[in-house]
Write an enzyme that holds these catalytic residues in place. Structure first.
Site, short mmCIF file in Angstrom:
data_model
loop_
_atom_site.label_atom_id
_atom_site.label_comp_id
_atom_site.label_asym_id
_atom_site.label_seq_id
_atom_site.Cartn_x
_atom_site.Cartn_y
_atom_site.Cartn_z
CG ASP A 306 -2.11 0.96 1.04
OD1 ASP A 306 -2.07 1.76 0.09
OD2 ASP A 306 -3.06 0.91 1.85
C1 BGC Z 1 -4.92 3.42 0.25
C2 BGC Z 1 -5.03 2.40 -0.85
C3 BGC Z 1 -4.91 3.08 -2.19
C4 BGC Z 1 -3.59 3.81 -2.24
C5 BGC Z 1 -3.34 4.51 -3.55
C6 BGC Z 1 -3.70 4.30 0.10
O1 BGC Z 1 -3.77 5.39 0.95
O2 BGC Z 1 -4.89 2.77 1.50
O3 BGC Z 1 -6.24 1.71 -0.75
O4 BGC Z 1 -5.02 2.15 -3.22
O5 BGC Z 1 -3.57 4.78 -1.21
O6 BGC Z 1 -4.12 5.63 -3.68
#
Ligand code: BGC
Length: 794
Positions: A306
């Site tokens: 993530d």
């Molecule tokens: C989130 C993810 C997301 C990623 C990219 C993170 O803050 O937890 O779910 O895909 O950002 O935007």
């Protein structure tokens, strides 16, 4: 292109021999090695260590409000709200974006024909910049589909697959390679800030919904990233919270859905989560990412972190977290250094690179797909509307409060009737061209509404919006506008209208969990609104219906007796108002069922004492003391009555279940159960058939019953029947025995319970298993470092 002197000589000789032609030239000229679908290993062998280290670390991203790195100056880490972000890769600023607004990119290695891939959120629709460089002549809006919790409430995997097909078309036509979705964590606690992005409290529902949507999206030749793997069930202190959970609860609850999804849909990628699991960041746990995900379940694709998840890039590579996102040059440098000093084997790095390349060769960027930037949005809006109406759950309908008949005049109360919430916030939000409000939806459907009241709401909301502060950053959301005070109006409305409609709305999103007061529980203005409207309308013998426009569970028990009907509309996407009107007006007969329990009170929630963790002021760890007793598994076993149980939902018609038959009364390899469902009411409708299994309780705790299969009937006309069949396999009988590291089906009597909810069991039958079966032996993994005082209810 240079011709080496050796091939130059060869050309001269062949020409002299009179055999020069273009084919021979092509064969003999030394072509530079370029990535193809079938030469991944050769490419890995040809890559330099630096190239490998770039491929496994993303290109960084332009954080809104973050200044670009200054040329010649070493980029520095930046602090957002107390969280340190590693410096971004200057490439994120210097290399023009293919799709503005996408969340990230991988590095290209042009020498070897490796293109950059673009990855973008999110679970309810493609999240990209709708207007580019201020050019309003062309827009790039995407469809906001209904949120995952609504989709799951349809209990219709075919429908969810259809959403995936439309959704994936937008991913492809807007030039994106991998969708950062679906989200599929378990609804452990109603306050989870991202619950709307997730499907259910039950892993079978979550896993099958995920597989359905992944298969739909990926049928377009683009990828998905199922997330957030794993045990990421809260937002409080999400970047470092340590989740302490038993191996059994992990395997039976928090991993199970991921396993189903991997086996049934082979997502191109999996996103590891932010949290620690039993002391180690998930992105740094080899047992989670390699032993279970790749070796045991057979994931073919790669794992990405993530955004800014985890700490140690070398540990991530070793764990099998193949790609670090969004990526920073310092991470590549650390990987190069580790290979050089022997702390990271080149074999491991090659394995990470190989997984990445095996996905890259399938991507539209690799095949140079000429995307249109013009998906068929009107067609997809129809899919969104259909899905939305199919996933709404009719919770209460006393004395036929619904459907509304067209001739009725409706008084429409509640801010969110006019300002409907299509979906949650954060990366789960979608830049959509429009959202149909409930007011618009009712008008589109031809309902008469009380115009003076609607006018007052419109004026109030316009005024309040001007006063609302602008969000300071991505995680900042202004407090909702307080409900308009209607005290002075209700008497007139009750006199002039035939029925009252009140919408109660809730929003949430990544970065924060929901609060109990004023969020889980209604605030005073909302309670006053319901009471005031109900008293005035009931005094005139008129009915009151509440629409819940929410992303997660709220309290219903304290106010539901005051109203006649409740429609749980969830957050239904951009066609919200039209879809709600479809159900309110009976154009669509509701057939949604809860995939998550509505408790009588928050204190009944099994994780209530262990959420969001300790110490209370700033939780560092959270212990899942409820173990496997999540959702209905707890309410059933502990004999706690919920307000609306798992699987619950009403219809405008009635169904009768009959003739449950098992193919045998002794279990050998599998058993087939068949059951007939008849529409005994007088209008067409669909029913969800749920099959629960109650297993013999021997050495270990077991839930009272567990969902093992489900299906939705076709639209059955009044009087029509359908027979459905379900296959129960040995794996469905098994529980995870930690002491034996195995899934074991205990010998004894199993009861099959078929019904329309977990507590509305219509038919029962049983079979026997003569001897224990060890269904699967696994490798010990995920062991907690500390003892957990797990709930026992045996
Ligand atoms: C989130 C993810 C997301 C990623 C990219 C993170 O803050 O937890 O779910 O895909 O950002 O935007």
């Amino acid at each position: 292109m240079k011709i080496s002197s050796r091939s130059g000589i060869a050309i001269v000789i062949m020409w002299a021999a009179g055999s020069f032609n273009s084919t021979v030239q092509a064969q003999t000229k030394k072509q530079p090695l370029q990535l193809r679908a079938n030469n991944v290993k050769q490419i890995v062998a040809a890559m330099t260590l630096e190239e490998k280290s770039k491929l496994v670390v993303g290109m960084g991203f332009k954080m809104p409000g973050m200044p670009p790195p200054v040329k010649g100056k070493k980029p520095e880490a930046i602090d957002i709200g107390g969280f340190k972000l590693p410096p971004s890769d200057p490439d994120a600023y210097n290399i023009p974006e293919k799709v503005p607004g996408a969340a990230g990119r991988t590095h290209a290695i042009p020498r070897l024909g490796i293109p950059s891939m673009t990855v973008s959120d999110g679970p309810a629709g493609l999240r990209i910049e709708p207007i580019r460089d201020g050019d309003k002549s062309k827009t790039y809006y995407a469809t906001a589909f209904p949120v995952a919790t609504l989709l799951a409430s349809s209990w219709d995997t075919q429908l969810v697959n259809k959403v995936g097909v439309a959704f994936g078309n937008e991913v492809r036509e807007y030039g994106v390679d991998i969708l950062l979705a679906p989200g599929m964590n378990i609804h452990r606690n109603p306050l989870g800030g991202r619950n709307f992005e997730y499907y259910s409290e039950d892993p079978l529902v979550a896993g099958n919904m995920t597989a359905a949507i992944v298969n739909g999206v990926q049928s377009n030749g683009v990828g998905t990233s199922i997330k957030h793997y794993a045990a990421n069930n809260q937002e409080t202190n999400r970047n470092s919270i340590n989740t302490i959970v038993s191996e059994r609860a992990m395997r039976e609850i928090y991993l199970k859905g991921f396993g189903i999804a991997v086996k049934k849909s082979q997502p191109w990628t999996v996103m590891s989560s932010y949290n620690k699991l039993n002391g180690t960041y998930t992105s740094e746990r080899r047992d989670l990412l390699t032993t279970v995900l790749k070796d045991e379940w057979g994931l073919k694709g790669f794992v990405m972190t993530d955004w800014f998840g985890g700490k140690d890039p070398v540990a991530q590579m070793k764990a099998g977290n193949d790609l670090i996102m969004p990526g920073s040059p310092s991470q590549s440098e650390a990987i190069v250094a580790a290979v050089k000093d022997g702390s990271l084997s080149i074999k491991q790095l090659n394995a990470n690179v190989e997984r990445m390349l095996s996905v890259i060769v399938k991507s539209p960027s690799f095949t140079k797909y000429k995307y249109s930037d013009a998906p068929d949005l009107p067609a997809h809006a129809k899919v969104a509307r259909e899905a939305a109406a199919q996933g709404m759950v009719l919770l209460k309908n006393d004395d036929h409060a619904l459907p509304f008949y067209p001739a009725k005049r409706i008084a429409v109360f509640g801010n969110t009737s006019y300002d409907i919430i299509a979906g949650g916030t954060g990366s789960g939000d979608v830049n959509k061209a429009y959202t149909i409000s409930l007011m618009q939806g009712l008008t589109n459907a031809g309902f008469k509404v009380q115009e003076k009241l609607s006018g007052s709401y419109a004026a109030y909301l316009a005024d309040m919006k001007l006063k609302q502060p602008k969000p300071k950053n991505f995680f900042d959301h202004p407090a909702p506008i307080p409900e308009m005070d209607v005290n002075g109006m209700v008497a007139d409305e009750a006199a002039g209208a035939d029925e009252a409609l009140i919408t109660i709305g809730r929003n949430a999103g990544e970065g924060a969990d929901r609060k109990l007061e004023g969020d889980y529980y209604l605030n005073d203005a909302e309670k006053g609104l319901i009471r005031g409207v109900a008293d005035a309308f009931h005094a005139k013998g008129k009915k009151v219906v509440v629409v819940l426009n929410i992303g997660g569970v709220i309290d219903v028990a304290s106010w539901r007796d005051e109203v006649d009907g409740i429609l749980l509309a969830w957050q239904p996407g951009l066609e919200a108002g039209n879809a709600i009107a479809d159900v309110l007006g009976g154009m669509v007969n509701p057939s949604g069922k809860l995939a998550t329990t509505f408790p009588m009170d928050y204190k009944d929630v099994p994780s209530a004492n262990n959420f969001p963790g300790t110490p209370a002021a700033k939780p560092e760890s959270v212990t899942y003391e409820e173990g496997i007793y999540v959702g209905y598994r707890y309410y059933d076993a502990a004999k706690v009555k919920p307000a609306y149980e798992f699987g619950y939902g009403l219809s405008y018609t009635k169904f009768k279940f009959s003739d449950l038959k098992l193919s045998s009364s002794n279990f050998m390899r599998s058993i087939t159960a068949t059951v007939t469902v008849k529409n005994t009411g007088d209008i067409a409708g669909k029913e969800v058939v749920q099959l629960y299994l109650s297993a013999p309780k021997k050495d270990i705790d077991k839930p009272e019953q567990e969902l093992k299969a489900f299906a939705k009937t076709r639209l059955l006309a009044a009087g029509e029947s359908q027979t459905l069949s379900f296959t129960i396999k040995a794996a469905d009988l098994a529980s995870f025995y930690t002491s034996r590291e195995a899934w074991i089906a205990d010998a004894g009597k199993y009861e099959v319970r078929v019904g329309s909810s977990s507590r509305q069991i219509e038919e029962k039958a049983s079979f026997k298993l003569a001897k224990d079966i060890t269904v699967e032996k696994v490798v010990k993994a995920l062991t907690p470092e500390v003892a957990i005082n797990e709930l026992k209810l045996k």
